[in-house]
Design an enzyme around this catalytic site. Sequence first.
Site, PDB file in Angstrom:
ATOM      1  N   CYS A   1     -24.978  11.527  10.127  1.00 22.81           N
ATOM      2  CA  CYS A   1     -25.661  11.054   8.928  1.00 22.81           C
ATOM      3  C   CYS A   1     -25.033   9.727   8.511  1.00 22.81           C
ATOM      4  O   CYS A   1     -23.999   9.329   9.050  1.00 22.81           O
ATOM      5  CB  CYS A   1     -25.558  12.088   7.805  1.00 22.81           C
ATOM      6  SG  CYS A   1     -23.877  12.459   7.274  1.00 22.81           S
TER       7      CYS A   1
ATOM      8  N   HIS B   1     -17.307  12.918  -4.521  1.00 22.53           N
ATOM      9  CA  HIS B   1     -16.042  12.743  -3.822  1.00 22.53           C
ATOM     10  C   HIS B   1     -15.718  11.264  -3.690  1.00 22.53           C
ATOM     11  O   HIS B   1     -16.606  10.406  -3.752  1.00 22.53           O
ATOM     12  CB  HIS B   1     -16.097  13.380  -2.430  1.00 22.53           C
ATOM     13  CG  HIS B   1     -17.199  12.850  -1.571  1.00 22.53           C
ATOM     14  ND1 HIS B   1     -18.483  13.357  -1.615  1.00 22.53           N
ATOM     15  CD2 HIS B   1     -17.225  11.854  -0.642  1.00 22.53           C
ATOM     16  CE1 HIS B   1     -19.250  12.702  -0.757  1.00 22.53           C
ATOM     17  NE2 HIS B   1     -18.511  11.779  -0.156  1.00 22.53           N
TER      18      HIS B   1
END
Length: 709
Positions: free
Chosen positions: A228, A65
């Site tokens: 994250c 992405h």
Amino acid sequence: MSELITAELVDLDLSAETKDAAARSLAERMVTSGRVTDLEGFLADIAAREAQMPTGLDGGIGIPHCRSEHVTEPTLAFGRSASGIDFGAPDGPADLIFLIAAPAGGDADHLSILSTLARHLMDETFTGALRSATEPERTAALIRGDAPAASEPGAVPEPSAASEPDAAPEPSAEPGPERDAEPQATADAAPTTATADGRPAGGAPTEAPAEAAPAQAAPFRIVAITSCPTGIAHTYMAAEALEKAGQAAGVEVFVETQGSAGFKRLDPQLVADADGVIFAHDVEVREKERFAGKPTVDVGVKAGINRPAELIAEVRQKAAHGEVSAPARAAAPMDKGADAGDGFATRLRKWLMTGVSYMVPFVAAGGLLIALAFAIGGYTINKAPSVAEHFIWTESTSWAALLFQIGGVAFGFLVPVLAGFIAYGMADRPGLVPGFVGGAIALTINAGFLGGLIAGLIAGAVVMAIQRVRIPPVLRGIMPVVVIPLISSAIVGFLMFLVIGKPIAALQKGLTDWLSGLTGANAIILGVILGLMMCFDLGGPLNKVAYAFAVGGLANPNEGSLKVMAAVMAAGMVPPLAMALATTVRGRLFTKAERENGKAAWVLGASFITEGAIPFAAADPLRVIPSAMAGGAVTGALSMAFGCTLRAPHGGIFVVPLIGQPLLYLLAIAAGTAVSTALVILLKGLRKPPSGHPAPAPSDDESGVPIAA
């Protein structure tokens, strides 16, 4: 806006064998549909994102992405591979590939697509339906949420992937907790899970019948934080996994996702009423003090994805035994939640990098202001009187003095900021006060950069030790704001002033004197070492250590420290310049995307942005990195041999007027660039094409796989 994904953007027989080829195949569908305007530019953006961190996820999933100026609207393409494609996931190749594209300014859309898709990918029914789908139209409808993932009558469609990032999946028609609950449990008695906004995340009803409520004890309640490094996929996958495990265990789980799109705080009352806390994170948990004094499990984000049931059982066990966390305890996220293989050396590197990363903006601001002051007012401007007492608006020397003194104030924060944020990296916010105090003392006793580094480590260690002491509940409220800052600052101050400060100051003076006296072979050897460090990881930890070493010398500049700064910046410019030159003189050895990156690398290299070579190193590390290191070593050695000096900590060729021996300095950079260029061309030219495949002729339609000469 068009639909996120259509049948034309689905390839159920993706034949690509590499992640680059897969991205190209799916991106070509986006070009055909008019959603991407420049295929090669878009692929270059994908490659740059992939170089930062692999996009493979456990369970056979790849999610390449990026945000790109070549994308007209948020778009998702899907491919299914029969043989699997390596996207860097620990459990092996991916067979489900999602290519996600968002416009350059479309952060909200991009994160919304990624976060919600990540939640869906934790649903085996959803991924199973994608693996068994036979028609592109149905596959696109599944991903959009227009068709049910299950074939049973009454199944409810999945929510659209274009919903808000923190949105939880809509209730499923198939009840969740009942499948694994005790036989006598009913759907009416099943607890719920929810996200930060309080909406149910599972399929259980939120209210039990009135007659059943008195017989049912209040369920165990857990609040959780997931985060994250990129704040996208793993953050939301861990949240989804914890919520589902909570349903199965009959536990209420409320998750706060601290992702790239920000975070919505859990209701303070929810936190206050919680029976336990789970932190599944790889970066700092924001506002961690909210959860102090509760049974806490602190792990990495992947543990939240892979073993959520174990984490829930562990926090329940801690609650049963009365184990609670210390007030505002914040063992650094790089410690807690790290992989079991992360030893002390790895954690130490991360602590130091935390301090350096916060110090760099002060370096840039202060150093460039000082350099500009020297350029305007000459090298005697450091003797100008205070501008607060003497400033003449029409004199350039007064303005130069103003810039110099502002820059000097900014530079005065270097050591305290370094120490403060090293301690912060170790112990979170409680480490800031003793860290800053220790760094300021290091300046006071002339312990310099090395003293600040040691002070930060000591401050972090002291706070971590204090946090491990069991404190009566009545005192926990004042620990973070009174007790920890008081005790830790006193201990750090005592150690820095009376115990280790003077030996460090003596060592710092010896190092400074050694740098000042460097001549001949010794200086050249140091230049080689610095050049190798700057080019080994192209902006990574080793590069930053060398850079921080050079910048530390500018706080008290002398001939030796100015030579070190010059060698470090010169060597750091070589890798991107060499890659730019190589793509110019032997472009057929590189893909079209790399040639496009080469154009940008000219500017990045000239500006001393070593990271400009990362796309090339990521694609071919065994040839690019050794070549860059060889050129950096040559440049560092020549810069030291020529006696070049530099007073600015950044700027590349734009601060050449501030460089001692500027022509020789440019010659050193040119020599190193030539060496790196020649070596990378030689190494790329020697490689052979895959067995049975002749080397293709260069063309504008080159694939993402590098072409042999």
